[in-house]
Design an enzyme around this catalytic site. Structure first.
Site, mmCIF file in Angstrom:
data_model
loop_
_atom_site.group_PDB
_atom_site.id
_atom_site.type_symbol
_atom_site.label_atom_id
_atom_site.label_comp_id
_atom_site.label_asym_id
_atom_site.label_seq_id
_atom_site.Cartn_x
_atom_site.Cartn_y
_atom_site.Cartn_z
ATOM 1 C CD GLU A 125 12.066 3.740 9.468
ATOM 2 O OE1 GLU A 125 12.079 4.649 10.331
ATOM 3 O OE2 GLU A 125 12.096 3.944 8.248
ATOM 4 C CE LYS A 133 -1.948 2.914 2.079
ATOM 5 N NZ LYS A 133 -1.742 4.366 1.775
ATOM 6 C CD GLU A 166 9.435 12.496 12.258
ATOM 7 O OE1 GLU A 166 8.297 12.003 12.343
ATOM 8 O OE2 GLU A 166 10.420 11.861 11.830
ATOM 9 C CB CYS A 183 12.481 8.456 9.232
ATOM 10 S SG CYS A 183 13.475 7.309 8.311
HETATM 11 P P1 NAD Z 1 1.239 8.517 7.978
HETATM 12 O O1 NAD Z 1 1.893 7.702 9.024
HETATM 13 O O2 NAD Z 1 -0.180 8.927 8.196
HETATM 14 O O3 NAD Z 1 1.264 7.740 6.573
HETATM 15 C C1 NAD Z 1 2.198 6.757 6.214
HETATM 16 C C2 NAD Z 1 1.482 5.626 5.470
HETATM 17 O O4 NAD Z 1 0.528 5.006 6.333
HETATM 18 C C3 NAD Z 1 0.688 6.065 4.242
HETATM 19 O O5 NAD Z 1 0.765 5.045 3.266
HETATM 20 C C4 NAD Z 1 -0.726 6.175 4.792
HETATM 21 O O6 NAD Z 1 -1.722 6.060 3.807
HETATM 22 C C5 NAD Z 1 -0.769 5.028 5.750
HETATM 23 N N1 NAD Z 1 -1.735 5.178 6.832
HETATM 24 C C6 NAD Z 1 -2.233 6.335 7.371
HETATM 25 N N2 NAD Z 1 -3.076 6.060 8.385
HETATM 26 C C7 NAD Z 1 -3.126 4.715 8.500
HETATM 27 C C8 NAD Z 1 -3.809 3.823 9.366
HETATM 28 N N3 NAD Z 1 -4.614 4.269 10.351
HETATM 29 N N4 NAD Z 1 -3.621 2.480 9.228
HETATM 30 C C9 NAD Z 1 -2.795 2.022 8.273
HETATM 31 N N5 NAD Z 1 -2.121 2.819 7.407
HETATM 32 C C10 NAD Z 1 -2.281 4.150 7.526
HETATM 33 O O7 NAD Z 1 2.137 9.772 7.741
HETATM 34 P P2 NAD Z 1 1.706 11.184 7.065
HETATM 35 O O8 NAD Z 1 0.385 11.630 7.580
HETATM 36 O O9 NAD Z 1 1.873 11.089 5.618
HETATM 37 O O10 NAD Z 1 2.840 12.136 7.656
HETATM 38 C C11 NAD Z 1 2.682 12.646 8.955
HETATM 39 C C12 NAD Z 1 4.005 12.662 9.683
HETATM 40 O O11 NAD Z 1 4.529 11.350 9.775
HETATM 41 C C13 NAD Z 1 5.115 13.442 9.022
HETATM 42 O O12 NAD Z 1 5.036 14.794 9.263
HETATM 43 C C14 NAD Z 1 6.323 12.824 9.637
HETATM 44 O O13 NAD Z 1 6.561 13.392 10.898
HETATM 45 C C15 NAD Z 1 5.931 11.382 9.793
HETATM 46 N N6 NAD Z 1 6.455 10.535 8.707
HETATM 47 C C16 NAD Z 1 7.506 9.727 8.974
HETATM 48 C C17 NAD Z 1 8.040 8.949 7.972
HETATM 49 C C18 NAD Z 1 9.205 8.060 8.216
HETATM 50 O O14 NAD Z 1 9.923 7.747 7.287
HETATM 51 N N7 NAD Z 1 9.418 7.597 9.428
HETATM 52 C C19 NAD Z 1 7.510 8.987 6.692
HETATM 53 C C20 NAD Z 1 6.405 9.809 6.433
HETATM 54 C C21 NAD Z 1 5.896 10.566 7.456
#
Ligand code: NAD
Ligand code: MG
Length: 499
Positions: free
Chosen positions: A269, A195, A402, A303
């Site tokens: 992660e 996904k 973060e 990250c």
């Molecule tokens: P997120 O965690 O919401 O999204 C990451 C992935 O998870 C996406 O594919 C999303 O569709 C999916 N997702 C979202 N909610 C979910 C749920 N309840 N169950 C399963 N999957 C779900 O991250 P975001 O909203 O895009 O970004 C928000 C913050 O997250 C950023 O500002 C940053 O601080 C952090 N982030 C961290 C990383 C990393 O590499 N560790 C990457 C992206 C974002």
């Protein structure tokens, strides 16, 4: 769909891919969502829609999981394939990525906003290298033998694929994060429902297409695009054996809870707020260069970003001034422009989030460079200028949280003991760095700092053969290397009665 003309810099190959219809990859076929739903993905340099993507729902996730389950059947082509043949498919996929490298880099740059050169060198090359690394594993998954473990019993272990894996990836390195997930899963012999993030779905769809072309059997790798609700359906699906997730700590906690209750295997992660420590004996010029790229690379959407700089108080002003000058001299631009180092943030939502941290920073810390959240040439893009704050308050939100944008906070410290203690105080533990010419201090801090990756006189080094992951709220489990393949294997003990 209200798409604008795609940028002139795009090659025909990239343009053709972006402009086509994009379905879900389920059981080797491209299909629309069951309810026909779609969403738009945009070019973050101007906010314009570039493609319409299928929004997978619970029914689509169920179809994909069923396909992955069928592909995992005992008599399926995938399960009966020899390990060398599985390795060969991973090599073939790597070769196909190589053949499409420029196209993939352009698609990634347009969809995510990152500089195209970075996409080519970091995202695409590293993805290829990762597949090659993991192509070495299928033939090297041995078990143990225990001839005398129990009286008259010959014991041995088998390490078998976990089964159907749900893999959820973020938007900051879309292709690379997808490959970090699928390579160990496929090497182990698992099947996958991938996904991608809703902000950047395109390269994962191209990856799915190349996987089919490589000859990976239908159903082994399914790609279901959609938002958080799609991810949620995957996590909650009863027939998924393992969830692997990269993304925010908040969503990671939620997934951990669901997976824990269902007793699914899970690796997470998550986020970080990583201290980058400059010791008094460091090569200060190298430290400044490393600190600069450590935070502003990929617009800080990393990250492991070096987001908290800690400098001994006697050097503090010199280091901050040098960084401020570089930050002020760096003008963000669109990813496809060849000279861009800092592209736009990925989405309006991230732009809003990072802008609000800059506002908070203006109240609780001192702004020394940047702070702008738009650029004249692209008023509708999600740009943030490289920003630098200083603060002596370890409880300030911009010091603890973060931000995931091009925003650095620098803090002075007194002694090495003081800096190690303060660096460890936060809730995260993904990465930490030390700049020093003294090996004793390097090793001392490498031991003291509570983080999954420690960089000495560099920032952000990653190896497909060395463990990657976090302490504390930065995650659970490790990717890459021996631990990374182990995360997709179940261990079984077999006892043969010899009496
Ligand atoms: P997120 O965690 O919401 O999204 C990451 C992935 O998870 C996406 O594919 C999303 O569709 C999916 N997702 C979202 N909610 C979910 C749920 N309840 N169950 C399963 N999957 C779900 O991250 P975001 O909203 O895009 O970004 C928000 C913050 O997250 C950023 O500002 C940053 O601080 C952090 N982030 C961290 C990383 C990393 O590499 N560790 C990457 C992206 C974002
Ligand atoms: Mg996009």
């Amino acid at each position: 769909m209200a798409t604008t003309a795609l940028p002139d810099q795009l090659s025909d190959e990239a343009r053709d891919f972006i402009s086509r219809d994009h379905g879900l990859l389920i059981n080797g076929e491209w299909v629309p969502a069951a309810d026909g739903a779609t969403f738009d993905t945009v070019d973050p340099s101007n906010g314009q829609t570039i493609a319409e993507i299928a929004q997978g729902g619970a029914e689509d996730v169920d179809r994909a999981v069923k396909a992955a389950r069928a592909a995992f059947a005992d008599d399926s082509p995938w399960r009966t394939m020899t390990a060398p043949d599985r390795a060969r498919l991973l090599v073939k996929l790597a070769e196909l990525l190589e053949g499409s490298a420029d196209q993939l880099a352009q698609i990634e740059s347009l969809d995510n906003g990152k500089p195209v050169t970075l996409a080519r060198v970091v995202d695409v090359n590293a993805a290829i290298g990762h597949l090659i690394e993991f192509s070495g594993w299928p033939t090297r998954i041995p078990g143990e033998t225990h001839p005398d473990a129990v009286a008259n019993t010959f014991g041995y272990t088998r390490r078998e694929p976990v089964g159907v894996c749900g893999q959820i990836v973020p938007w900051n390195f879309p292709l690379l994060m997808a490959v970090w997930k699928i390579a160990p899963a496929l090497a182990a012999g698992c099947t996958v429902v991938l996904k991608p993030a809703e902000q950047t779905p395109l390269t994962a769809l191209r990856l799915g297409e190349l996987a089919l072309e490589a000859g990976i059997p239908p159903g082994v790798l399914n790609v279901v695009t959609g938002d958080g609700s799609t991810g949620q359906a995957l996590v909650r699906h009863e027939d998924v054996n393992k969830i692997a997730f990269t993304g925010s700590t908040a969503v990671g906690r939620e997934i951990g809870e669901v997976a824990g209750k269902a007793l699914k295997r899970v690796t997470l992660e998550l986020g970080g707020k990583s201290p980058n420590i400059v010791l008094p004996d460091a090569d200060i010029e190298a430290a400044v260069t490393g600190a600069f790229s450590g935070i502003y690379f990929n617009s800080g959407q990393v990250c492991t970003a070096a987001s908290r700089l800690m400098v001994q108080k006697d050097q503090f002003d010199d280091v901050v001034n040098a960084l401020a000058a570089q930050a002020e001299a760096t003008m963000p631009g669109p990813g496809l422009a060849p000279t861009t180092f800092v592209g736009p943030l990925v989405s309006a939502e991230q732009h809003e989030r990072v802008s609000s941290y800059i506002e908070k920073g203006r109240d609780e810390a001192e702004l020394v460079a940047g702070g702008g959240t738009s650029i004249e040439s692209h008023p509708d893009g999600y740009f943030v200028k490289p920003t630098l704050f200083t603060s002596t308050d370890d409880n300030a939100s911009i010091v603890r949280e973060e931000i995931f944008g091009p925003v650095l906070v620098a803090q002075p410290y007194d002694s090495i003991e003081d800096v190690a203690r303060r660096a460890n105080e936060g809730s995260y533990g993904l990465a930490a760095g030390v700049w020093t010419k003294d090996l004793r201090n390097a090793h001392k801090l490498a031991g003291l700092l509570r983080a999954g990756s420690i960089y000495v006189n560099s920032w952000g080094t990653v190896s497909s053969s060395m463990p990657f992951g976090g302490f504390k709220a930065s995650g659970v489990g490790r990717e890459h290397g021996t631990a990374g393949i182990g995360a997709y294997l179940e261990e079984k003990s077999v006892f043969i009665n010899m009496a």
